[in-house]
Design a protein around this motif. Sequence first.
Motif, PDB file in Angstrom:
ATOM      1  N   SER A  23     -33.129  29.187  29.408  1.00 56.75           N
ATOM      2  CA  SER A  23     -32.379  28.110  30.059  1.00 56.75           C
ATOM      3  C   SER A  23     -31.167  27.664  29.249  1.00 56.75           C
ATOM      4  CB  SER A  23     -33.290  26.906  30.309  1.00 56.75           C
ATOM      5  OG  SER A  23     -33.771  26.370  29.089  1.00 56.75           O
ATOM      6  N   ARG A  24     -30.989  28.259  28.065  1.00 59.07           N
ATOM      7  CA  ARG A  24     -29.872  27.890  27.202  1.00 59.07           C
ATOM      8  C   ARG A  24     -28.908  29.061  27.083  1.00 59.07           C
ATOM      9  NH1 ARG A  24     -33.105  24.834  22.225  1.00 59.07           N
ATOM     10  NH2 ARG A  24     -34.059  23.195  23.505  1.00 59.07           N
ATOM     11  N   GLY A  25     -27.793  28.962  27.744  1.00 62.74           N
ATOM     12  CA  GLY A  25     -26.820  30.040  27.724  1.00 62.74           C
ATOM     13  C   GLY A  25     -27.120  31.097  28.759  1.00 62.74           C
ATOM     14  N   VAL A  26     -26.165  31.991  28.968  1.00 63.28           N
ATOM     15  CA  VAL A  26     -26.329  33.080  29.934  1.00 63.28           C
ATOM     16  C   VAL A  26     -27.165  34.186  29.298  1.00 63.28           C
ATOM     17  CG1 VAL A  26     -25.152  34.793  31.346  1.00 63.28           C
ATOM     18  CG2 VAL A  26     -24.101  32.545  30.990  1.00 63.28           C
ATOM     19  N   PRO A  27     -28.327  34.524  29.858  1.00 62.76           N
ATOM     20  CA  PRO A  27     -29.154  35.591  29.262  1.00 62.76           C
ATOM     21  C   PRO A  27     -28.466  36.952  29.330  1.00 62.76           C
ATOM     22  CG  PRO A  27     -30.433  34.245  30.796  1.00 62.76           C
ATOM     23  CD  PRO A  27     -28.996  33.887  31.006  1.00 62.76           C
ATOM     24  N   PRO A  43     -30.789  45.637  16.872  1.00 58.31           N
ATOM     25  CA  PRO A  43     -29.560  45.094  16.274  1.00 58.31           C
ATOM     26  C   PRO A  43     -28.766  44.228  17.242  1.00 58.31           C
ATOM     27  CG  PRO A  43     -29.812  47.424  15.732  1.00 58.31           C
ATOM     28  CD  PRO A  43     -30.828  47.110  16.800  1.00 58.31           C
ATOM     29  N   ALA A  44     -28.724  44.625  18.519  1.00 55.62           N
ATOM     30  CA  ALA A  44     -28.000  43.836  19.516  1.00 55.62           C
ATOM     31  C   ALA A  44     -28.672  42.492  19.731  1.00 55.62           C
ATOM     32  CB  ALA A  44     -27.909  44.607  20.832  1.00 55.62           C
ATOM     33  N   THR A  51     -25.329  34.373  18.187  1.00 57.50           N
ATOM     34  CA  THR A  51     -24.335  33.687  19.014  1.00 57.50           C
ATOM     35  C   THR A  51     -25.003  32.802  20.061  1.00 57.50           C
ATOM     36  OG1 THR A  51     -24.195  35.529  20.603  1.00 57.50           O
ATOM     37  CG2 THR A  51     -22.710  35.599  18.719  1.00 57.50           C
ATOM     38  N   CYS A  52     -26.315  32.538  19.851  1.00 58.20           N
ATOM     39  CA  CYS A  52     -27.088  31.635  20.728  1.00 58.20           C
ATOM     40  C   CYS A  52     -27.203  32.152  22.159  1.00 58.20           C
ATOM     41  CB  CYS A  52     -26.488  30.229  20.732  1.00 58.20           C
ATOM     42  SG  CYS A  52     -26.444  29.462  19.090  1.00 58.20           S
ATOM     43  N   LEU A 243     -19.298  45.179  22.464  1.00 57.87           N
ATOM     44  CA  LEU A 243     -20.212  44.426  23.322  1.00 57.87           C
ATOM     45  C   LEU A 243     -19.889  42.925  23.289  1.00 57.87           C
ATOM     46  CD1 LEU A 243     -22.921  44.244  24.982  1.00 57.87           C
ATOM     47  CD2 LEU A 243     -24.059  43.933  22.786  1.00 57.87           C
ATOM     48  N   ILE A 244     -19.823  42.355  22.092  1.00 59.80           N
ATOM     49  CA  ILE A 244     -19.571  40.927  21.956  1.00 59.80           C
ATOM     50  C   ILE A 244     -18.199  40.564  22.498  1.00 59.80           C
ATOM     51  CG2 ILE A 244     -19.281  39.037  20.309  1.00 59.80           C
ATOM     52  CD1 ILE A 244     -22.168  39.882  20.751  1.00 59.80           C
ATOM     53  N   ASP A 245     -17.212  41.404  22.243  1.00 55.21           N
ATOM     54  CA  ASP A 245     -15.868  41.138  22.745  1.00 55.21           C
ATOM     55  C   ASP A 245     -15.846  41.061  24.268  1.00 55.21           C
ATOM     56  OD1 ASP A 245     -12.862  41.038  22.311  1.00 55.21           O
ATOM     57  OD2 ASP A 245     -13.016  42.815  23.578  1.00 55.21           O
ATOM     58  N   HIS A 246     -16.592  41.949  24.909  1.00 49.78           N
ATOM     59  CA  HIS A 246     -16.610  41.956  26.373  1.00 49.78           C
ATOM     60  C   HIS A 246     -17.398  40.779  26.936  1.00 49.78           C
ATOM     61  CE1 HIS A 246     -16.359  43.565  30.412  1.00 49.78           C
ATOM     62  NE2 HIS A 246     -17.682  43.464  30.530  1.00 49.78           N
TER      63      HIS A 246
END
Length: 249
Positions: A23-27, A43-44, A51-52, A243-246
């Motif tokens: 419920s916290r952030g977009v899964p 690792p991902a 980044t929560c 991945l994180i950038d996208h």
Amino acid sequence: MRKIHSADAVGQALAVDVSGCLSRGVPVVLVHGMGSDHSTWAPAVRMLRATCRPTIAVDLRGHGRSDHAESYRLDDFADDLGRVVDDLGVDRFDLVGHSLGAHAALRYSMANPERVRRLVLEEVPPMPRDENDVAEKIAPAASLGERLRGIRALAANPGPFLRFDRALPEAVTSQFDVPEPAWWDRLAGVSAPTLVISGGDRSFLPPRHLRSVADALPDGRMVTIDAGHSVHRDRTTDFLAALIDHLDD
């Protein structure tokens, strides 16, 4: 791990590893490739937790701690993703897949564009458009180099291989022997901004075919990381950066 049972397939259950509060952030839903399981995304998951971002790493049917099944149709894998997110009460999420998992993620996104916020497709095998594509054997297979790298991964973590349903590869790869031009038409229905990641010329999947997928998507782009078929495993840092950038764009 959680087990998600099907109401219409008694005894068939899917295993999922949930990290963080959904419920916290977009899964972020993570879907492995053929012969692997949820552990390939460790690792991902660590990076996303930093980044929560909550994560849901799925064991596809016939893999990991999920049950083996009588049917391994490509649409079955996509339907299973729907079972997972529905059971967990997740309405909108980011979706990341590798190889067979990327193909399942893409099929799910075609049918449920309103549910997927952002999409990452690592080395996604496209359906063949014609007999020429069939002749190229565009399917979730592996080159010799990829097999050698896979042996090292197997030695480090033999669990996924030992639990893998040996009936699955033939059932899956045979479906890529039949041209399905309508699959390409359905790409237009994917609304999520999509990152297609190619492993470059070291992969058995010709990069030009992944470029064709990216170009056919309404909001698709492609990046190449010269790693072979398992980019997230063999070039982890570069993969995670993309991945994180996208996902954060």
